[in-house]
Design an enzyme around this catalytic site. Structure first.
Site, PDB file in Angstrom:
ATOM      1  N   SER A 273       0.974  -1.327   0.095  1.00 56.50           N
ATOM      2  CA  SER A 273      -0.042  -0.034  -0.142  1.00 56.50           C
ATOM      3  C   SER A 273       0.760   1.336  -0.072  1.00 56.50           C
ATOM      4  O   SER A 273       1.719   1.532   0.825  1.00 56.50           O
ATOM      5  CB  SER A 273      -0.974  -0.176   1.139  1.00 56.50           C
ATOM      6  OG  SER A 273      -1.198   1.240   1.600  1.00 56.50           O
TER       7      SER A 273
HETATM    8  C1  GSF Z   1      -5.440   6.548   2.609  1.00 56.08           C
HETATM    9  C2  GSF Z   1      -5.699   5.205   3.394  1.00 56.08           C
HETATM   10  C3  GSF Z   1      -6.094   4.213   2.616  1.00 56.08           C
HETATM   11  O1  GSF Z   1      -7.281   4.581   1.881  1.00 56.08           O
HETATM   12  C4  GSF Z   1      -3.665   7.773   4.217  1.00 56.08           C
HETATM   13  O2  GSF Z   1      -3.479   6.658   4.789  1.00 56.08           O
HETATM   14  O3  GSF Z   1      -2.757   8.573   3.568  1.00 56.08           O
HETATM   15  N1  GSF Z   1      -5.289   8.863   2.992  1.00 56.08           N
HETATM   16  C5  GSF Z   1      -5.200   7.772   3.660  1.00 56.08           C
HETATM   17  N2  GSF Z   1      -5.674   3.053   2.784  1.00 56.08           N
HETATM   18  C6  GSF Z   1      -6.186   1.897   2.107  1.00 56.08           C
HETATM   19  C7  GSF Z   1      -5.373   0.981   1.292  1.00 56.08           C
HETATM   20  S1  GSF Z   1      -4.444   1.785   0.101  1.00 56.08           S
HETATM   21  O4  GSF Z   1      -3.138   1.515  -0.172  1.00 56.08           O
HETATM   22  O5  GSF Z   1      -5.453   2.459  -0.875  1.00 56.08           O
HETATM   23  C8  GSF Z   1      -7.042   1.035   2.743  1.00 56.08           C
HETATM   24  O6  GSF Z   1      -6.716   0.764   4.039  1.00 56.08           O
HETATM   25  N3  GSF Z   1      -8.189   0.401   2.387  1.00 56.08           N
HETATM   26  C9  GSF Z   1      -9.125  -0.408   3.236  1.00 56.08           C
HETATM   27  C10 GSF Z   1     -10.493   0.359   3.357  1.00 56.08           C
HETATM   28  O7  GSF Z   1     -11.192  -0.447   4.002  1.00 56.08           O
HETATM   29  O8  GSF Z   1     -10.620   1.535   3.031  1.00 56.08           O
END
Ligand code: GSF
Length: 217
Positions: free
Chosen positions: A11
């Protein structure tokens, strides 16, 4: 100082936190969360982070998520100096603007590509979405005019957060930055100068690229 980081290596925002930890010389207990198995939706994790995203940091009971907020917190609390996140209000404001640019522009345009590709099994990257990413590169190109890094001539958490997103777009999602010389030079400069770049960003990026290639090829 028990620091737990709920994370997933491929990620991009997780790799930004890894880069920040390297720059600060801080160790954490990595708590892997497998998003492909929807482990972030477990009652145990949503009790910690109701937004169920990774990365999520737990510092001796204090919980903070969002990579940009985590990086700022880590520098404010554990930094030996403020070079990664200047305290000067105007210097900090520029870093903050670049952090918001990552959240609001770069990452959203990356996610507009990756979510359909990795979670909805779309087998291609639409050209209009690649163009939106290149439009974001064009903004970076202007931020870098006359600067070695995104907020001046020293790297900060702005570079740390944006480089994980940009290298994911360029190296995994195949959105070339060849038409943006400032951006290309900045990518190499970050690779050469960010502490622990190869250990913090490249392994997870390679996994991310493998997952993308498996859908595209
Ligand atoms: C985005 C975190 C996020 O969306 C940051 O930490 O900077 N603006 C935040 N993480 C995603 C994984 S990614 O790599 O897109 C995540 O945890 N998705 C799982 C969910 O259930 O939203």
């Amino acid at each position: 100082m028990p620091l737990d980081l709920y994370c997933m290596d491929p990620s991009p925002p997780n790799r930004a936190v890894y880069l920040c930890l390297e720059a600060l010389g801080i160790e954490v207990n990595k708590k892997p969360v497998n998003l492909f198995k929807k482990e972030q939706l477990s009652p145990e994790f949503t009790k910690i982070n109701p937004q169920h995203t990774v990365p999520t940091l737990v510092d001796d009971g204090f919980v903070i998520w969002d990579s940009h907020a985590i990086c700022a917190y880590l520098v404010n609390k554990y930094g030996k100096d403020d070079s990664l996140y200047p305290k000067d209000p105007q210097k900090r404001a520029i870093v903050d603007q670049r952090l918001h640019f990552d959240t609001g522009i770069l990452f959203t345009r990356l996610r507009d590509i990756t979510f359909p590709l990795l979670f909805l099994k779309c087998k291609e990257i639409p050209e209009d979405k690649k163009q939106r990413a290149r439009d974001a590169y064009a903004f970076l190109e202007t931020f870098l005019e006359g600067n070695d890094y995104l907020a001046g001539n020293n790297y900060t958490i702005a570079d740390i957060c944006c480089i994980s997103t940009v290298t994911s777009l360029v190296e995994a999602l195949r959105v070339s930055a060849d038409d943006f010389p400032n951006v290309k030079a900045w990518i190499q400069r970050c690779k050469d100068n960010l502490p622990g770049y190869q250990e913090a960003n490249q392994p997870g990026l390679n996994i991310f690229k493998g997952a993308v290639d498996a859908e595209l090829d």
